[in-house]
Enzyme design. Structure first.
Site, PDB file in Angstrom:
ATOM      1  N   ASP A 116       0.841  -1.208   0.000  1.00 45.66           N
ATOM      2  CA  ASP A 116       0.000   0.000   0.000  1.00 45.66           C
ATOM      3  C   ASP A 116       0.869   1.249   0.000  1.00 45.66           C
ATOM      4  OD1 ASP A 116       0.605  -1.002   2.684  1.00 45.66           O
ATOM      5  OD2 ASP A 116      -0.602   0.661   3.460  1.00 45.66           O
ATOM      6  N   ASP A 172       8.691   4.482  -0.487  1.00 41.97           N
ATOM      7  CA  ASP A 172       7.880   3.931   0.607  1.00 41.97           C
ATOM      8  C   ASP A 172       6.765   3.081   0.049  1.00 41.97           C
ATOM      9  OD1 ASP A 172       6.696   3.432   3.032  1.00 41.97           O
ATOM     10  OD2 ASP A 172       5.978   5.470   3.344  1.00 41.97           O
ATOM     11  N   GLU A 230      -0.028  -1.256   5.721  1.00 45.85           N
ATOM     12  CA  GLU A 230       0.990  -0.760   6.656  1.00 45.85           C
ATOM     13  C   GLU A 230       0.707   0.685   7.011  1.00 45.85           C
ATOM     14  OE1 GLU A 230       4.459   1.180   8.298  1.00 45.85           O
ATOM     15  OE2 GLU A 230       3.572   1.670   6.373  1.00 45.85           O
TER      16      GLU A 230
END
Lengths: 419, 419
Positions: free
Chosen positions: B103, B134, B168
């Site tokens: 995600d 990220d 997350e």
């Protein structure tokens, strides 16, 4: 034959129920900004009954927008008429404007109301409903005074100009339209909710917005950012410092019992997007009080200058000055000499009707009286039957007795003033 | 024959373009919470190519909701699969979990981006796009490491468990689902953007909301009210006082260069309705840092107790205590012994590949490593190629070289750890 004061008193007693009914009908029409027509229709109906010369018009917003004192969030006044009725005097007397606004603020969260906000129900001598105190009760006092004088056929030399205007709650565009249409008088009375105190001075106010900058960063490394929330606190503190110095210079006896004569209120704050981020912008919105004798432009400059001093206590503000915007509503301050003859006449009749001297104070808020004073050059007194404590709140009410007391006092004042 | 390190290096060099292409495809799939399936499909395709045993499942939210560590704003994970692939070892070796989250956070205001947020364009060795740092770059490092080992047919005795998890960014429900499904190992590696620093400790965090009460009044008589904005400032100040005392007790050398090891960040503020009214309620939302060795419950109690002290400095808070709510996301802190063998093996291969010793620090933010440590009892190291500075911001990018360096270091670590 009874003297005129007694005749007015008697007439009001005899027509009490009709007066109450008229107020009820007016309150039952929800007349928030943009929806004033049906309430104005009730006023017009009464004015026609009195046989007065009536002027009904929708103010032209494009013309008003040219005026430096025009403030309004609206884009048109179509469907929102102003109403003015003139009772011509015989000539040679002093004239008076009787001004009330027909617009009310929204009822707000309905769950706070114990009765329907437009029920106009009466319990223990109090009529409940949005607009009872602010200020349909006051407008009814004016209409009753006028009707008593008409009905009793009391001769007046000066003109009496009754006005039912729109838009007071958003900054006075309705009264401004009446002034620029040419309505003038030697004095004006506005029966806003003063709790029957007499206000020769009215505080003005202006809204402002302060945009405070920070620097974003992740909350876990917040030391890499600059919190706009923390900076906003410094700004808030600085603004209150200005409030203190400004109020320290006010020695007007009318303010002697007021803790902060001209407050600066920061009423709203918002900023930051995410709990885990350092806020990079915070906005505060506030209301700056303007003393009765101050110029709004000067007060604006004072705040601007004071905010510039922030750079001295925190270099952050040197590179990131606080953005100051004047926005939204504003109310011009107003003042009439406490020794003005209209003040004397009003006080005299107050004392006769109420058997006590009136309380004379300066208002903590603005009214359309500021526009009358500063734009129309018409000295204005604010004096009315409602109470501020309930205005703009749920369960607004008015004590009916006071509506009639105010009508009686104002009728007597008109008779003497315009004789 | 070359030694194994050199063979890994060569393989990565030879498959560089394929690796970059895979990362591009992954970045081009916008996989914000609730829309992870198409990105997961790309991961699954690669895992199938590697011939691994694959487990794909949509976590059952009703089961997870029973778990004390479950946090999620979602009501279902239907359409949001977790993916786990196991490379079984020959037996008798130490196992490892390689965990990356699929995600990404939303791209945010598009006007801040110089390129399309999902272009995955490469300029000067940097690939741009939401999720590059990220942490799709990190996940590709893991897949490349795994593929190199498979392709070179390097025998391992321990199991390698690759995980591509959802959620997350909202508190770790995907990793929690993998843990409760029974996936265990002797160590876990999470290549979150650490800028290639090695984080044996991770700060946890929790969100809180503070509701501060005031008393409404008209701004012109603001002294009749109590400003919730002013009271909020007192509360903010008190919260920062707690941050100070909490951080004064932290002497961990991993935090020695960090100004505030465990910050409390108030990131959002809102309150008041009207510039001309005294605000009767202000809400502040913040993030409370939790030190790697702290229990979240204890930290919550600490804040509660500290807020209760407000009544001592201002009696207002006695009758109007600040309301504290723990809401939204939370990340459990995590820690692995700095002397743990996995730390030594990782540091050794870092040094060999980069020709310098690694920087070892504690992370300023939470990762799923906290859940691995505290729920799964799996010591976890966070080490990845991206950089925090660009994560969650416009123009996020990753330096491609670092993706391959990280892949090489992790491949070598796996080979030694699982041998």
């Amino acid at each position: 034959m009874l003297d005129v004061d007694m005749r007015v008193k008697q007439w009001l007693q005899l027509h009490r129920l009709k007066g109450i009914r008229l107020l009820q009908r007016l309150v039952q029409e929800n007349s928030i900004s943009g929806h004033e027509a049906s309430a104005q229709a009730i006023v017009v109906e009464k004015l026609r009954e009195l046989g007065l010369q009536i002027d009904i018009w929708e103010p032209n917003i494009s013309n008003l927008q040219q005026h430096p004192y025009f403030v309004s969030p609206r884009t048109t006044f179509v469907g929102s008429p102003n109403v003015v009725a003139v009772k011509k005097g015989l000539g040679g007397g002093r004239s008076i404007i009787l001004n009330g606004h027909i617009d009310v603020v929204p009822e707000g969260d309905i769950s706070g109301w114990e009765l329907d906000p437009f029920s106009a129900k009466i319990i223990d001598g109090k009529m409940y409903g949005r607009g009872t105190s602010d200020m349909k009760g006051g407008s009814i006092s004016l209409l009753l005074a006028l009707e008593a004088i008409q009905a009793l056929d009391i001769p007046l030399r000066g003109d009496v100009i009754f006005q039912s205007v729109i838009e007071e709650e958003s900054g006075g565009a309705g009264s401004l339209a009446a002034i620029t249409r040419g309505y003038k008088a030697d004095v004006a009375i506005i029966p806003e909710p003063t709790n029957m105190k007499i206000f020769p001075k009215q505080q003005g106010s202006m809204w402002f917005k302060l945009v405070v900058k920070g620097k974003s960063a992740h909350g876990g490394t917040r030391y890499e950012g600059v919190s706009a929330i923390e900076k906003a606190m410094t700004v808030h503190h600085k603004v209150l410092e200005l409030e203190k110095t400004r109020n320290a210079t006010i020695h007007d006896p009318l303010y002697q019992s007021v803790p902060i004569p001209v407050p600066i209120n920061i009423g709203k704050i918002y900023g930051g997007n995410w709990p885990s981020s350092v806020a990079d912008e915070v906005t505060m919105e506030g209301r700056m009080g303007v003393a009765p004798d101050e110029k709004m432009e000067n007060v604006q400059k004072e705040l601007e200058k004071h905010l510039a001093l922030l750079a001295e206590i925190d270099p952050w503000f040197k590179d990131h000055p606080v953005e100051l915007k004047w926005f939204g509503a504003r109310w011009v301050p107003g003042t009439i000499d406490s020794e003005h003859d209209a003040m004397k006449v009003l006080s005299k009749h107050f004392t006769k009707v109420k058997n006590r001297a009136p309380i004379i104070e300066a208002s903590p808020w603005g009214t359309d009286g500021g526009l009358f004073t500063q734009v129309g050059n018409i000295p204005t007194i604010v004096f009315g039957p409602g109470t501020t404590e309930v205005a703009h709140y749920p369960n607004e009410y008015i004590e009916i007795e006071r509506v009639f007391d105010t009508a009686e006092i104002i009728a007597n004042m008109i008779i003497e003033w315009c004789q």
